[in-house]
Write a protein that holds these residues in place. Structure first.
Motif, PDB file in Angstrom:
ATOM      1  N   GLN A 145      21.511  48.434  24.311  1.00 55.31           N
ATOM      2  CA  GLN A 145      22.900  48.409  24.754  1.00 55.31           C
ATOM      3  C   GLN A 145      23.595  49.673  24.249  1.00 55.31           C
ATOM      4  O   GLN A 145      23.105  50.345  23.347  1.00 55.31           O
ATOM      5  N   GLN A 146      24.715  50.018  24.817  1.00 59.42           N
ATOM      6  CA  GLN A 146      25.410  51.233  24.424  1.00 59.42           C
ATOM      7  C   GLN A 146      26.211  51.004  23.143  1.00 59.42           C
ATOM      8  O   GLN A 146      26.999  50.062  23.049  1.00 59.42           O
ATOM      9  N   TYR A 147      26.008  51.887  22.171  1.00 62.88           N
ATOM     10  CA  TYR A 147      26.741  51.787  20.904  1.00 62.88           C
ATOM     11  C   TYR A 147      27.792  52.895  20.773  1.00 62.88           C
ATOM     12  O   TYR A 147      28.881  52.649  20.256  1.00 62.88           O
ATOM     13  N   ALA A 148      27.484  54.088  21.193  1.00 65.21           N
ATOM     14  CA  ALA A 148      28.422  55.206  21.037  1.00 65.21           C
ATOM     15  C   ALA A 148      29.472  55.190  22.136  1.00 65.21           C
ATOM     16  O   ALA A 148      29.233  54.676  23.239  1.00 65.21           O
ATOM     17  N   PRO A 149      30.646  55.757  21.881  1.00 65.48           N
ATOM     18  CA  PRO A 149      31.643  55.902  22.949  1.00 65.48           C
ATOM     19  C   PRO A 149      31.088  56.767  24.092  1.00 65.48           C
ATOM     20  O   PRO A 149      30.156  57.552  23.895  1.00 65.48           O
ATOM     21  N   ASP A 150      31.680  56.644  25.261  1.00 68.77           N
ATOM     22  CA  ASP A 150      31.201  57.392  26.429  1.00 68.77           C
ATOM     23  C   ASP A 150      31.156  58.893  26.173  1.00 68.77           C
ATOM     24  O   ASP A 150      30.254  59.593  26.636  1.00 68.77           O
ATOM     25  N   ALA A 151      32.135  59.389  25.420  1.00 70.46           N
ATOM     26  CA  ALA A 151      32.249  60.833  25.219  1.00 70.46           C
ATOM     27  C   ALA A 151      31.041  61.432  24.508  1.00 70.46           C
ATOM     28  O   ALA A 151      30.745  62.626  24.680  1.00 70.46           O
ATOM     29  N   VAL A 152      30.368  60.633  23.682  1.00 71.07           N
ATOM     30  CA  VAL A 152      29.209  61.168  22.943  1.00 71.07           C
ATOM     31  C   VAL A 152      27.953  60.343  23.209  1.00 71.07           C
ATOM     32  O   VAL A 152      26.959  60.479  22.490  1.00 71.07           O
TER      33      VAL A 152
ATOM     34  N   TYR B 120      27.973  41.325  24.257  1.00 72.38           N
ATOM     35  CA  TYR B 120      27.280  41.870  23.086  1.00 72.38           C
ATOM     36  C   TYR B 120      25.955  41.147  22.876  1.00 72.38           C
ATOM     37  O   TYR B 120      25.883  39.921  22.915  1.00 72.38           O
ATOM     38  N   GLN B 121      24.901  41.916  22.646  1.00 72.25           N
ATOM     39  CA  GLN B 121      23.579  41.354  22.379  1.00 72.25           C
ATOM     40  C   GLN B 121      23.303  41.427  20.879  1.00 72.25           C
ATOM     41  O   GLN B 121      23.390  42.503  20.282  1.00 72.25           O
ATOM     42  N   TYR B 122      22.965  40.275  20.315  1.00 77.18           N
ATOM     43  CA  TYR B 122      22.696  40.194  18.875  1.00 77.18           C
ATOM     44  C   TYR B 122      21.260  40.662  18.633  1.00 77.18           C
ATOM     45  O   TYR B 122      20.302  39.986  19.031  1.00 77.18           O
ATOM     46  N   PRO B 123      21.046  41.830  17.991  1.00 77.94           N
ATOM     47  CA  PRO B 123      19.704  42.399  17.864  1.00 77.94           C
ATOM     48  C   PRO B 123      18.683  41.470  17.216  1.00 77.94           C
ATOM     49  O   PRO B 123      17.508  41.491  17.585  1.00 77.94           O
TER      50      PRO B 123
END
Length: 449
Positions: free
Chosen positions: A411-418, A398-401
């Motif tokens: 970095q990816q925030y949403a689940p893969d499906a969306v 996790y990267q701390y913004p």
């Protein structure tokens, strides 16, 4: 002002003579059992029953009572009923005209009456919210030492308008607006009672419905309008009060509006659609119809809060706080002044730039969730605070913004499906034009571009 024997006799004579005083005064209840509405305050063992019982040797009631409720709900009436039932010396002051000098004079007089004659004093203070902090402070010694039994009335929220020391020493009783059935029963009583119109006039059904509408839960307003209409009809030799005669007498046209029927929803819908269409004049027309029909101001305020997000949203982010503030103000002050607050809000919302992007955003996101497009939360976003989370890989990578330039982490925030879905489609209207530029740049940064 403190009534003496001559004043009391005059009041009784006025109650016996139909023309001696206003109808609302003549119909004032004489006992708690005659009070219309407020059943939640008048049950056996209630504080008001105890106040009445105290004069007859019953258990002692509270030393101070604050009656809070809209106009015309019976605050003054309850004070008169308690004073007559208990045979206490009754003194009435209005915070509009009285000051500290008058309050201190009443308290000193009460101490003398108690010491010399053992006679208790009931002080009714109307509009106590108009008293300053210093003026309210002057009441504290009398309340604490029970030199007087204080009944104070206010139409404003006492938690905002009454000092804490007095509030903590008082029993707060909230009066509710009278229902249409309450007002109807009161009108029928006034029509038949010898103290009222004594059967001199008959009330047409549509005239009665109009009285209920314009009363807005205010008994005094209903009786005043009935008296004006009946007086006009009788002066013309008519024994039946029609809607036309009533309208002419009170100078207020009947609003064709049924709060429980289709027009209730039709007019409310027209108000919101006029705001959405930025027609401020049409919106004010529908607002006026709702107000005149006796609509609950809280219902109107709730619709405005919905409109602020549904039709304006990010085009003017201040629209929702304004609508919420209006709703809070309406709850605190009530009609008639609440109409001004509602007008303020309607004008602001109608003239604000419009965007429904907040609606479409949550609608599209919800639709995907209902389709099953959810999926697990990416491991690096999962909760890593509990023991053993690290072994599961939670939070790893996790990267701390806030540690990065611009406080944006690619970095990816949403689940893969969306992942990569776009739900928010900002307009270029009002303040949202700026957010449209912002979201475009942020999405590029999140994608690592």
């Amino acid at each position: 002002m403190e009534p003496d024997l001559f004043t009391a006799a005059a009041e009784e004579r006025q109650e016996r003579e139909p023309g001696g005083s206003p109808l609302a005064v003549r119909m004032r209840p004489r006992t708690l059992d005659d009070v219309v509405g407020q059943g939640h305050l008048l049950g056996p063992g209630s504080p008001l029953r105890r106040l009445v019982g105290e004069g007859a040797g019953g258990p002692a009631g509270p030393a101070s009572v604050i009656l809070w409720g809209p106009p015309g709900t019976g605050k003054t009436t309850l004070a008169y009923v308690v004073s007559h039932a208990t045979k206490r010396r009754f003194v009435e002051l209005s915070a509009i005209t009285a000051g500290v000098k008058e309050v201190r004079a009443v308290i000193e007089s009460a101490r003398r009456e108690s010491g010399a004659y053992g006679r208790e004093t009931l002080l009714f203070l109307d509009e106590i919210h108009r008293f300053s902090k210093a003026q309210q402070d002057s009441l504290l010694p009398a309340v604490e030492n029970r030199w007087v039994t204080l009944i104070a009335a206010t139409t404003e929220n006492p938690y905002f308008s009454i000092i804490s020391p007095l509030l903590s020493r008082s029993l707060l009783l909230t009066l509710e607006a009278l229902t249409e059935d309450d007002i109807r029963g009161l009108l029928h009583r006034a029509l038949a009672d010898p103290r009222g119109l004594d059967g001199a006039v008959e009330l047409a059904d549509d005239a009665e419905a109009h009285l209920l509408r314009i009363a807005g839960g205010d008994a005094r307003r209903a009786l005043t309008a009935l008296e004006a209409g009946a007086g006009s009809a009788l002066a013309q030799g008519e024994e039946r009060l029609t809607l036309a005669a009533l309208e002419a007498a009170v100078d207020r046209a009947a609003v064709r509006y049924d709060k429980d029927g289709d027009q209730h929803y039709d007019v409310a819908s027209a108000l919101i659609k006029s705001i959405r269409g930025s027609d401020v004049d049409a919106a004010l027309h529908y607002l006026a119809r709702m107000v005149e029909a006796g609509e609950d101001p809280r219902f109107i305020a709730r619709r405005l809060m919905i409109s602020a997000s549904e039709d304006i949203g990010m085009a003017d982010p201040q629209a929702l706080p304004l609508a919420v503030a209006a709703a809070q103000a309406v709850a605190m002050i009530g009609f008639p002044e609440a109409a001004i607050t509602l007008s303020h809000a309607v004008i602001a919302l109608a003239l604000a730039p419009k965007s429904n992007a907040a609606v479409t955003a949550i609608t599209e996101a919800t639709a995907d969730v209902r389709k099953g497009l959810a999926g697990p939360v990416p491991p690096h976003l999962r909760d890593a605070h509990y023991q053993g989370a690290g072994k599961l890989g939670h939070g790893s990578g996790y990267q701390y913004p806030h540690d990065l330039p611009g406080a944006i982490a690619a970095q990816q925030y949403a689940p893969d499906a969306v992942h990569g879905k776009r739900y928010y489609h900002p307009t270029r209207y009002g303040a949202e034009a700026r957010y449209a530029d912002v979201v475009e740049r942020v999405r590029e940064r999140l994608a690592g571009e």
